[in-house]
Design an enzyme around this catalytic site. Structure first.
Site, PDB file in Angstrom:
ATOM      1  N   GLU A  76       0.823  -0.969  -0.060  1.00  0.00           N
ATOM      2  CA  GLU A  76       0.020  -0.010   0.158  1.00  0.00           C
ATOM      3  C   GLU A  76       0.942   1.198   0.128  1.00  0.00           C
ATOM      4  O   GLU A  76       2.081   1.090   0.741  1.00  0.00           O
ATOM      5  CB  GLU A  76      -0.891   0.154   1.261  1.00  0.00           C
ATOM      6  CG  GLU A  76      -1.782   1.283   1.092  1.00  0.00           C
ATOM      7  CD  GLU A  76      -2.939   1.116   2.241  1.00  0.00           C
ATOM      8  OE1 GLU A  76      -2.742   0.434   3.276  1.00  0.00           O
ATOM      9  OE2 GLU A  76      -3.728   2.008   2.425  1.00  0.00           O
ATOM     10  N   ALA A 124       1.803  -0.045  10.502  1.00  0.00           N
ATOM     11  CA  ALA A 124       1.224  -1.411  10.485  1.00  0.00           C
ATOM     12  C   ALA A 124       0.798  -1.540   9.170  1.00  0.00           C
ATOM     13  O   ALA A 124       0.202  -0.375   8.578  1.00  0.00           O
ATOM     14  CB  ALA A 124       0.800  -2.016  11.537  1.00  0.00           C
ATOM     15  N   GLU A 178      -2.415  -4.150   6.801  1.00  0.00           N
ATOM     16  CA  GLU A 178      -3.461  -5.025   6.995  1.00  0.00           C
ATOM     17  C   GLU A 178      -3.534  -6.094   6.071  1.00  0.00           C
ATOM     18  O   GLU A 178      -4.574  -6.565   5.675  1.00  0.00           O
ATOM     19  CB  GLU A 178      -4.653  -4.002   7.189  1.00  0.00           C
ATOM     20  CG  GLU A 178      -5.181  -3.849   5.856  1.00  0.00           C
ATOM     21  CD  GLU A 178      -4.628  -2.008   5.654  1.00  0.00           C
ATOM     22  OE1 GLU A 178      -3.790  -1.580   6.243  1.00  0.00           O
ATOM     23  OE2 GLU A 178      -5.409  -1.319   4.894  1.00  0.00           O
ATOM     24  N   HIS A 199      -6.600  -1.888  15.107  1.00  0.00           N
ATOM     25  CA  HIS A 199      -6.793  -1.178  13.580  1.00  0.00           C
ATOM     26  C   HIS A 199      -6.488  -2.174  12.665  1.00  0.00           C
ATOM     27  O   HIS A 199      -7.381  -2.313  11.757  1.00  0.00           O
ATOM     28  CB  HIS A 199      -5.862   0.094  13.915  1.00  0.00           C
ATOM     29  CG  HIS A 199      -6.070   0.715  12.735  1.00  0.00           C
ATOM     30  ND1 HIS A 199      -6.779   1.901  12.440  1.00  0.00           N
ATOM     31  CD2 HIS A 199      -5.428   0.629  11.382  1.00  0.00           C
ATOM     32  CE1 HIS A 199      -6.489   2.373  11.276  1.00  0.00           C
ATOM     33  NE2 HIS A 199      -5.937   1.583  10.592  1.00  0.00           N
ATOM     34  N   GLU A 200      -5.428  -2.812  12.510  1.00  0.00           N
ATOM     35  CA  GLU A 200      -5.360  -3.595  11.574  1.00  0.00           C
ATOM     36  C   GLU A 200      -6.255  -4.961  11.548  1.00  0.00           C
ATOM     37  O   GLU A 200      -6.610  -5.408  10.265  1.00  0.00           O
ATOM     38  CB  GLU A 200      -3.767  -4.084  11.608  1.00  0.00           C
ATOM     39  CG  GLU A 200      -2.664  -3.226  11.831  1.00  0.00           C
ATOM     40  CD  GLU A 200      -2.921  -2.156  10.687  1.00  0.00           C
ATOM     41  OE1 GLU A 200      -3.334  -2.255   9.681  1.00  0.00           O
ATOM     42  OE2 GLU A 200      -2.419  -0.908  11.151  1.00  0.00           O
ATOM     43  N   HIS A 256      -9.691  -3.608  10.022  1.00  0.00           N
ATOM     44  CA  HIS A 256      -9.274  -3.662   8.510  1.00  0.00           C
ATOM     45  C   HIS A 256      -9.925  -4.965   7.624  1.00  0.00           C
ATOM     46  O   HIS A 256     -10.045  -4.857   6.751  1.00  0.00           O
ATOM     47  CB  HIS A 256      -7.959  -3.210   7.934  1.00  0.00           C
ATOM     48  CG  HIS A 256      -7.597  -1.899   8.056  1.00  0.00           C
ATOM     49  ND1 HIS A 256      -8.318  -0.933   7.408  1.00  0.00           N
ATOM     50  CD2 HIS A 256      -6.456  -1.216   8.174  1.00  0.00           C
ATOM     51  CE1 HIS A 256      -7.926   0.162   7.324  1.00  0.00           C
ATOM     52  NE2 HIS A 256      -6.626   0.243   7.956  1.00  0.00           N
TER      53      HIS A 256
END
Ligand code: TRP
Ligand code: ZN
Length: 879
Positions: free
Chosen positions: A124, A265, A267, A300-301, A304
Site C-alpha cells: 500500500e 502497520a 493490514e 486497527h489492522e 481492517h
C-alpha cells in the site's frame, strides 16, 4: 527546472478495461537479485468498452513476456519506465512476465525489501508495481497463489497471504512454500515475508466455534515481548464479533514485526506486517503509552479485515472509506479497554494539535481529496482522524442502533466489492430512512468549520435563546463553502452545576437534559422554555463535531465548567480555554518585555482538580496538562514560538510553585513500589504521579530532582524510568549527563528503547537542545535508513519541539532542511513527512517565516527531488 509534476484527479476515474481473475506469483528470493514470475488470468471487463491493458511497473528489469504460454515479442507492447501497455490481447488470456529486482538496495521500503536480513513487503498504496508488472489499482480484485523459493537455513519461514498448500525441499539447500488466498483482493493487500523468525502461536475460537491459529513472528531475541500484542489481538477479535457481528474469515492470522517500516502497520490479508514498535513490549522496555498504542494498532489492522479488505476502496481518493472508519473502530475499541473519557480527550487533543493545523495550512484537503501528485502524501491526519470524526458524527446523528443497522447494511451490500465513501453514506442513510445528502459536504469541503454561538435570556418569559452561526474558512482551491450538517450536543446547567430538563419551544414536555441539536443551515436558533434563571450552557459535549467553537465565556464561566460540567470533555475543554487565555496574555507580556504575572483563578481551579479524589487519575492527567505549544501557536497570529515556549514554561513554574504542597503530597501518595501492573487504573496512577513529578521539577529544587533521580534508579518499569529521566533531561541537574549515559548503556541493544533516548533529548526544553541534537545526528547509533530512528531524532525536533526547531538564528531550519535532502535520496516517504514541518511558515513572525521559506526554496532547487517531497514543498510555497 524538473518536469512538471503529474496531478491525478478523482474526476478522471474510469473503471478498468481488463480484469484479473487469478494471479500466480513465483518468487526466487535473493537479497540482490530476486526473480519474480507473474501469471495473470485476464479477461475483458464486460462493463466497459474494449481498450488496451495497462500494467504498472517501476524499477523492474524485464526478463521476458509470454502470452498463453508462448514468448511475446516486444513489438506487441509499449514499454515505458512506469509500465507496459498491451494494445491488443485475446480475452481471456494468460499473460506471464518475468522480472528481476534488488530488494537489498530498496531503501524506500516500498515493494520488496530487506529488514534485519529478512525479506518483507509493503504494497500500500502503490508498492506492488515495484515487485512485478500489474494493474496496480484497488478496484482490481484477484485470487492470489504465491510460491516462495529461498535458502532453507537462512530463511526457514516463507509466508504469504491465505493458507499454505504445498511445501517442498529443493536442491542446493533451498525450499519452497506455496500459499493460496481464497479471497479475491487488490494487490495492495499482497504480502510476503521470508526470514529466520521465531513463531509464537496461540488460538482464538470464533463466535461460530471455528478455531483460528494466531501466529506472531519476531526476531528470536524478542520472543519474550509478544504477549501483550497476542492478548490485544484476541480482545479485538472478540470485540468485533460483539460490537459489529464480524467474524474472522481465514483459518490463520499472522502478524510479523519488522524493524524498518515506514508507517505503523499494514493490514495485508491474513499476514499483517507491523513496525516492531507496535508489537514488542515488556514492562521494562515499553511505557504505558506504548502498551496502549500496541493494543490500538493491533486492533486497527485486525478491524481492517472487514473495513478495508472484505470491502475495499474503489480508488485511492476513497482512502478514508477504510481509514476513517477503521480509526473510528479502533478508537471505540480502545475506549472500551481503557478510560473512555480520557481516551476521547486524547483523541480530540490529537485532532486539534495535528489535524486542525493541517486543515488550515497549504496541504489542506477534503477527507475525500479531489487530486494528488503522490498518494503516499495523503495518508494524513485529515483522511484518518477527521475521517473518523465524520463516522462518529453519523453515529451521533443516527444513534448507536441506527449506526449498527447502517453498518450491517454496508457489509451486506458491499462484501467483496471496491466501493466509495458515497456508498458508505448511502448504506447509513438507507438503513435508517434518513437523508444524509448534505452530510456529503464533510467529505468534499476542506477546512475546520467554526460555530459562533450567542445566547440571550428573557427573565420575564423564562426563555433562553441559542443562536448558532456556522462558517468555514477558505482552503486551497475552495474559496467558498456551503453549510455543514452536524450534531451539536448540549446541556444547560443551573447555578449548582446540575443539568436542567430541556423543553424546546414547540415541545409539550421536557425530555432529558442532554440533547443533540441538528445544525444544517448557516444560522439556526433554538429556544428553550421554563427556565428560572439564566443557565450556563455546556456546548459541543463529547466534541460532537470537529469544529472550532466560539462562545463569549467569561473566565469565571470557564472555571465553573471546569469544576461542574458532568461532561468530561466539557470540563477539559473549559480548562484548556482558561489556560489558553492565560498563556496568550503571558505571550503578549513577554513579547513586550513586561513582567509576566498570572491570575489566581487558573491555579486555584487546577488545584481543585489535583485534590478531586472523585476524578479518575487518567482524567485528572488530561485536565492538568496545559495546551501544547503547537496548539497555542495556532491561536496566535503571527505565531511566536519562542515567546510561547517561555510563556508556557513560566506558567508551569508558577503553577508548580503555587501547588507544590498538593503536587508533592499526590506524588508521594501515588508512588507505590509494590510491583508493576499493566492495568488502566495503575497506568492512570502512574500518569498522574509522573505529571506531578514533571511540575515539581520545574522548580529546579534539589529535593525534587533527587526524587526523580531515585525514581529513575529504582524503577521496575519503563514508564517510571523514562518519566524521571525526561524530567531530569529538561533540567540542569548535575546527574543529567550520567543518567543519560546510564540509560544508553543499559538499552543500547534494544532499538525501540534507544529511540526513546534520542527523542528525550530532541524534545528537551533546555536552551542547548538543538546543539545536542546536531551532535546526536553524528552519534554512531543514529541511522537515517531506519524510519523509527530518523523520526526519533529529526521528527521529534521538527514536529515536537517548536522552541528548538524555530530558533531565531534559523539553525534549526537549516539542520532539518539538510536532512530532508539527505533522507530524500533514501526514503522519499519519510523525507516528505519531515519536510511538512515547514508548511506553516506563513503564520510565523516574519523573521522566522522568511527563513523557513528560504529553506523551502533551497530544497525546491534540488533537481533530484522525489515526487513526494516536491508535492509538499510546492504546495507550501504556493498555497
Ligand atoms: N493501511 C495502513 C494502516 O493504516 C497504512 C500504511 C501502512 C501505509 N504502511 C504504509 C500507507 C505505507 C502508505 C505507505 O493501517
Ligand atoms: Zn489503517
Amino acid at each position: 527546472m524538473a518536469e512538471k509534476p503529474l496531478t491525478i484527479y478523482r474526476s478522471d476515474y474510469t473503471p478498468p478495461n481488463w480484469l484479473v481473475d487469478e494471479v500466480e506469483l513465483h518468487f526466487d528470493l535473493d537479497p540482490e537479485t530476486t526473480e519474480v514470475i507473474s501469471r495473470l488470468r485476464l479477461r475483458r471487463n464486460p462493463e466497459t468498452e474494449a481498450g488496451p491493458l495497462r500494467l504498472d511497473g517501476e524499477g523492474l528489469e524485464l526478463l521476458g513476456v509470454r502470452l498463453n504460454g508462448r514468448p511475446l515479442d516486444d513489438e506487441n507492447y509499449l514499454r515505458k519506465p512506469d509500465g507496459l501497455t498491451f494494445p491488443e490481447l485475446p480475452s481471456p488470456c494468460l499473460l506471464e512476465t518475468r522480472v528481476r529486482i534488488n530488494p537489498a538496495a530498496n531503501t524506500a521500503l516500498e515493494g520488496l525489501y530487506v529488514s534485519s536480513g529478512n525479506f518483507c513487503t509493503q504494497c500500500e498504496a502503490q508498492g506492488f508495481r515495484h515487485i512485478t508488472y500489474y494493474p496496480d489499482r484497488p478496484d482490481i480484485l484477484a485470487r492470489f497463489t504465491t510460491t516462495i523459493v529461498a535458502d532453507q537455513v537462512r530463511y526457514p519461514q516463507l509466508l504469504s497471504n491465505g493458507n499454505p498448500v504445498a511445501r517442498r525441499k529443493l536442491p542446493d539447500g533451498r525450499h519452497s512454500v506455496t500459499w493460496e488466498d481464497p479471497f479475491p483482493k487488490p494487490c495492495y493487500l499482497f504480502a510476503l515475508v521470508a526470514g529466520d523468525l521465531v513463531e509464537i502461536s496461540d488460538s482464538f475460537t470464533t463466535c461460530s466455534g471455528r478455531d483460528i491459529a494466531l501466529r506472531f513472528y519476531v526476531e528470536h531475541h524478542h520472543r519474550d515481548k509478544v504477549g501483550h500484542a497476542v492478548e490485544a489481538l484476541k480482545k479485538a477479535m472478540r470485540w468485533d464479533e460483539e460490537q459489529f457481528g464480524r467474524e474472522y474469515d481465514l483459518d490463520i492470522y499472522m502478524v510479523v514485526a519488522v524493524d524498518d517500516f515506514n508507517m505503523g502497520a499494514m493490514e495485508n490479508k491474513g499476514l499483517n506486517i507491523f513496525n516492531s514498535k507496535y508489537v514488542l513490549a515488556r514492562s521494562d522496555t515499553a511505557t504505558d503509552a506504548d502498551f496502549q498504542a500496541i493494543e490500538e494498532v493491533i486492533a486497527h489492522e485486525y478491524f481492517h479485515n472487514w473495513t478495508g479488505n472484505r470491502i475495499t476502496c474503489r480508488d485511492w481518493f476513497q482512502l478514508s472509506l477504510k481509514e476513517g472508519l477503521t480509526v473510528f473502530r479502533d478508537q471505540e475499541f480502545s475506549a472500551d479497554q481503557v478510560h473512555r473519557d480520557a481516551k476521547r480527550i486524547e483523541d480530540v487533543r490529537l485532532l486539534r494539535n495535528s489535524q486542525f493545523p493541517e486543515d488550515g495550512g497549504p496541504m489542506a484537503h477534503p477527507v475525500r481529496p479531489d487530486s494528488y501528485q503522490q498518494i503516499n502524501n495523503f495518508y494524513t491526519m485529515t483522511v484518518y482522524h477527521k475521517g473518523a470524526e465524520l463516522i462518529r458524527m453519523m453515529q451521533t446523528l443516527l444513534g448507536r442502533d441506527g449506526f449498527r443497522k447502517g453498518m450491517d447494511l454496508y457489509f451486506e451490500r458491499h462484501d467483496g466489492q471496491a466501493v466509495t465513501c458515497d456508498d458508505f453514506r448511502r448504506a447509513m442513510a438507507d438503513a435508517n430512512g434518513r437523508d444524509l445528502s448534505q452530510f456529503e459536504r464533510w467529505y468534499s469541503q476542506a477546512g475546520t468549520p467554526r460555530l459562533d454561538i450567542r445566547d440571550s435570556f428573557d427573565a420575564k418569559t423564562g426563555r433562553y435563546r441559542l443562536r448558532v452561526r456556522q462558517s468555514c474558512p477558505p482552503t486551497p482551491g475552495q474559496p467558498q463553502k456551503e453549510s455543514f450538517h452536524l450534531p451539536l450536543r448540549i446541556a444547560l446547567l443551573d447555578r449548582e452545576g446540575k443539568e436542567i430538563p430541556l423543553r424546546l419551544q414547540g415541545e409539550d414536555t421536557a425530555d432529558g437534559s442532554d440533547r443533540i441539536l441538528e445544525i444544517q443551515h448557516q444560522e439556526e436558533e433554538f429556544v428553550f422554555c421554563d427556565l428560572a434563571d439564566r443557565p450556563m450552557p455546556s456546548l459541543l459535549r463529547g466534541f460532537s463535531a470537529p469544529v472550532i467553537l466560539d462562545y463569549p465565556w467569561s473566565d469565571a464561566d470557564l472555571a465553573f465548567l471546569l469544576r461542574y460540567d458532568r461532561d468530561p470533555f466539557g470540563r477539559w475543554d473549559a480548562g484548556q480555554q482558561l489556560a489558553c487565555r492565560q498563556l496568550l496574555q503571558l505571550v503578549e507580556l513577554i513579547r513586550e518585555n513586561r513582567p509576566p504575572a498570572i491570575s489566581p483563578l487558573l491555579a486555584s481551579s487546577l488545584g481543585g482538580v489535583l485534590r478531586d479524589e472523585t476524578c479518575e487519575s487518567a482524567l485528572r492527567v488530561q485536565l492538568l496538562t496545559l495546551p501544547s505549544e503547537t496548539y497555542l501557536a495556532e491561536q496566535m497570529q503571527p505565531a511566536d514560538p519562542g515567546a510561547i515556549h517561555r510563556a508556557r514554561q513560566f506558567l508551569r513554574r508558577e503553577l508548580a510553585a503555587e501547588l507544590r504542597q498538593p503536587l508533592l503530597a499526590l506524588y508521594r501518595q501515588l508512588h507505590q513500589t509494590d510491583g508493576y501492573r499493566c492495568t488502566p487504573e495503575d497506568a492512570g496512577r502512574r500518569g498522574l504521579k509522573n505529571l506531578c513529578l514533571g511540575y515539581l521539577l520545574e522548580l529546579e529544587e534539589t529535593e525534587f530532582q533527587q526524587l526523580a533521580v531515585a525514581q529513575y534508579r529504582q524503577a521496575d518499569n519503563m514508564t517510571d524510568q523514562l518519566a524521571a529521566l525526561q524530567a531530569l533531561c529538561n533540567s540542569d541537574v548535575a546527574e543529567r549527563e550520567e543518567l543519560l549515559n546510564d540509560f544508553h548503556a543499559r538499552w543500547k541493544d534494544q532499538p525501540l528503547v534507544l529511540d526513546k533516548w534520542f527523542t528525550l533529548q530532541a524534545t528537551s526544553r533546555r536552551d542547548d537542545c538543538l546543539d545536542q541534537v546536531i551532535k546526536l545526528a553524528a552519534h554512531p547509533d543514529f541511522n537515517l535508513r531506519n524510519p523509527n530512528r530518523a523520526r526519533s531524532l529529526l521528527g521529534a525536533l521538527a514536529h515536537s519541539n517548536p522552541a528548538a526547531f524555530h530558533r531565531n538564528d534559523g539553525s534549526g531550519y537549516r539542520f532539518i532542511a539538510d536532512y530532508v535532502l539527505r533522507l530524500d535520496r533514501l526514503n522519499p516517504q519519510i523525507a516528505a513527512r519531515l519536510v511538512s514541518c515547514f508548511n506553516r511558515w506563513r503564520r510565523m513572525v516574519p523573521e522566522l517565516g522568511e527563513q523557513m521559506r528560504a529553506e523551502l526554496e533551497r530544497i525546491q532547487t534540488d533537481s533530484k527531488l522525489s515526487r513526494d517531497v516536491r508535492e509538499i514543498v510546492g504546495k507550501a510555497l504556493n498555497g
